[in-house]
Structure formats: structure tokens, C-alpha cells
Design a protein around this motif. Structure first.
Motif, PDB file in Angstrom:
ATOM      1  N   ILE A  96      77.917  69.180  63.462  1.00  0.00           N
ATOM      2  CA  ILE A  96      77.676  67.985  64.285  1.00  0.00           C
ATOM      3  C   ILE A  96      78.623  68.029  65.479  1.00  0.00           C
ATOM      4  O   ILE A  96      79.821  68.269  65.335  1.00  0.00           O
ATOM      5  N   VAL A 138      77.628  63.707  57.075  1.00  0.00           N
ATOM      6  CA  VAL A 138      77.254  62.843  58.200  1.00  0.00           C
ATOM      7  C   VAL A 138      78.156  61.610  58.237  1.00  0.00           C
ATOM      8  O   VAL A 138      78.633  61.200  59.312  1.00  0.00           O
ATOM      9  N   LYS A 139      78.440  61.030  57.088  1.00  0.00           N
ATOM     10  CA  LYS A 139      79.286  59.831  57.018  1.00  0.00           C
ATOM     11  C   LYS A 139      80.715  60.134  57.487  1.00  0.00           C
ATOM     12  O   LYS A 139      81.295  59.361  58.253  1.00  0.00           O
ATOM     13  N   ALA A 176      80.694  60.540  61.201  1.00  0.00           N
ATOM     14  CA  ALA A 176      80.468  59.244  61.859  1.00  0.00           C
ATOM     15  C   ALA A 176      81.757  58.431  61.899  1.00  0.00           C
ATOM     16  O   ALA A 176      82.033  57.737  62.885  1.00  0.00           O
ATOM     17  N   LYS A 177      82.562  58.523  60.852  1.00  0.00           N
ATOM     18  CA  LYS A 177      83.853  57.819  60.830  1.00  0.00           C
ATOM     19  C   LYS A 177      84.752  58.287  61.976  1.00  0.00           C
ATOM     20  O   LYS A 177      85.592  57.548  62.446  1.00  0.00           O
ATOM     21  N   ARG A 178      84.543  59.507  62.404  1.00  0.00           N
ATOM     22  CA  ARG A 178      85.347  60.082  63.480  1.00  0.00           C
ATOM     23  C   ARG A 178      84.670  59.959  64.842  1.00  0.00           C
ATOM     24  O   ARG A 178      85.124  60.518  65.826  1.00  0.00           O
ATOM     25  N   GLY A 179      83.557  59.230  64.872  1.00  0.00           N
ATOM     26  CA  GLY A 179      82.886  58.952  66.136  1.00  0.00           C
ATOM     27  C   GLY A 179      81.808  59.938  66.532  1.00  0.00           C
ATOM     28  O   GLY A 179      81.300  59.890  67.655  1.00  0.00           O
ATOM     29  N   TYR A 180      81.436  60.833  65.643  1.00  0.00           N
ATOM     30  CA  TYR A 180      80.402  61.827  65.949  1.00  0.00           C
ATOM     31  C   TYR A 180      79.145  61.483  65.170  1.00  0.00           C
ATOM     32  O   TYR A 180      79.134  61.515  63.943  1.00  0.00           O
ATOM     33  N   ARG A 181      78.101  61.165  65.878  1.00  0.00           N
ATOM     34  CA  ARG A 181      76.841  60.757  65.250  1.00  0.00           C
ATOM     35  C   ARG A 181      75.905  61.940  65.094  1.00  0.00           C
ATOM     36  O   ARG A 181      75.874  62.837  65.935  1.00  0.00           O
ATOM     37  N   TYR A 182      75.140  61.898  64.035  1.00  0.00           N
ATOM     38  CA  TYR A 182      74.119  62.907  63.788  1.00  0.00           C
ATOM     39  C   TYR A 182      72.776  62.247  63.945  1.00  0.00           C
ATOM     40  O   TYR A 182      72.428  61.322  63.215  1.00  0.00           O
ATOM     41  N   GLY A 183      72.017  62.682  64.923  1.00  0.00           N
ATOM     42  CA  GLY A 183      70.705  62.106  65.162  1.00  0.00           C
ATOM     43  C   GLY A 183      69.611  62.977  64.607  1.00  0.00           C
ATOM     44  O   GLY A 183      69.695  64.193  64.635  1.00  0.00           O
ATOM     45  N   THR A 184      68.597  62.336  64.083  1.00  0.00           N
ATOM     46  CA  THR A 184      67.420  63.055  63.619  1.00  0.00           C
ATOM     47  C   THR A 184      66.188  62.450  64.238  1.00  0.00           C
ATOM     48  O   THR A 184      66.160  61.264  64.565  1.00  0.00           O
TER      49      THR A 184
END
Length: 118
Positions: free
Chosen positions: A47, A101-102, A105-113
Motif C-alpha cells: 500500500i 489494510v487496518k 490506515a492507522k498510519r494514514g495510508y488508505r487502500y482503495g478497491t
């Protein structure tokens, strides 16, 4: 002895065995199909391009799930064992992806699908 008396029972046994194999295969294939769908969702690249411990842990967990599936399938002695092996594999893939993914996300990096419906 009449040849028909020998062939008909054998043919019936063969058809019964084929029917049993078909039933067993369809059950296994259904479990396998769901696992294969989950397998297509395995994240192939980190990610945001960030190779950190979460990425390496994720890859290790995926590889471990695959090894465990191979071992479980090899040891399976009946249909229920096969179904359990594929179901556990599907669950592990899903769980590990969600955890990775979680954490990202906690570190500010999003995973988009993107999902395309039919």
C-alpha cells in the motif's frame, strides 16, 4: 453365466461411483471457488509503495496460509476435511488482508478497491 448379469451390476456400480464423485467434487469446488475468489484479492504490491514490517508480515502470513492449505489438503481423509481446509484458507487470506489494510490506515495510508458489478 449370462454376460448381461455381469455387466449390468458393474455398470451400475460405475455410475454410482461417478455420481458420488460428482457430488463430492461439487461440494469441494464450492469451497474452493470461494477461497479462489478471496485469493484474487490478495494485495500484490505494498500500500502506497511502502515496504514496512506490516507489508512483510502480510506476505509471510499469506505464504504461511498457502503452505498450511497444501498440508491440510494432503492430510485430508474425507470431504469434510477438504471443505475445512479450503474454508480455513479463505478465512486466513481475508483476515490477513484486513489486518494489513487496518494497520496501514492507522498510519494514514488508505487502500482503495474498485468493484465492478454485473
Amino acid at each position: 453365466m449370462n454376460i448381461k448379469a455381469i455387466i449390468l451390476p458393474l455398470a451400475s456400480l460405475g455410475m454410482a461411483a461417478a455420481a458420488t464423485a460428482t457430488v463430492r467434487t461439487s461440494v469441494v469446488l464450492d469451497e474452493e471457488r470461494m477461497a479462489r475468489q478471496e485469493e484474487r484479492q490478495v494485495i500484490a504490491t505494498p500500500i502506497a509503495g511502502i515496504e514496512n514490517r506490516f507489508w512483510f508480515n502480510y506476505r509471510t502470513d499469506i505464504n504461511e496460509a498457502r503452505k498450511e492449505l497444501t498440508s491440510d489438503l494432503r492430510r485430508a481423509s474425507d470431504t469434510e476435511d477438504l471443505r475445512d481446509a479450503w474454508d480455513e484458507y479463505r478465512h486466513e487470506l481475508s483476515h490477513n488482508r484486513g489486518r494489513y489494510v487496518k494497520e496501514m490506515a492507522k498510519r494514514g495510508y488508505r487502500y482503495g478497491t474498485v468493484t465492478v458489478g454485473s
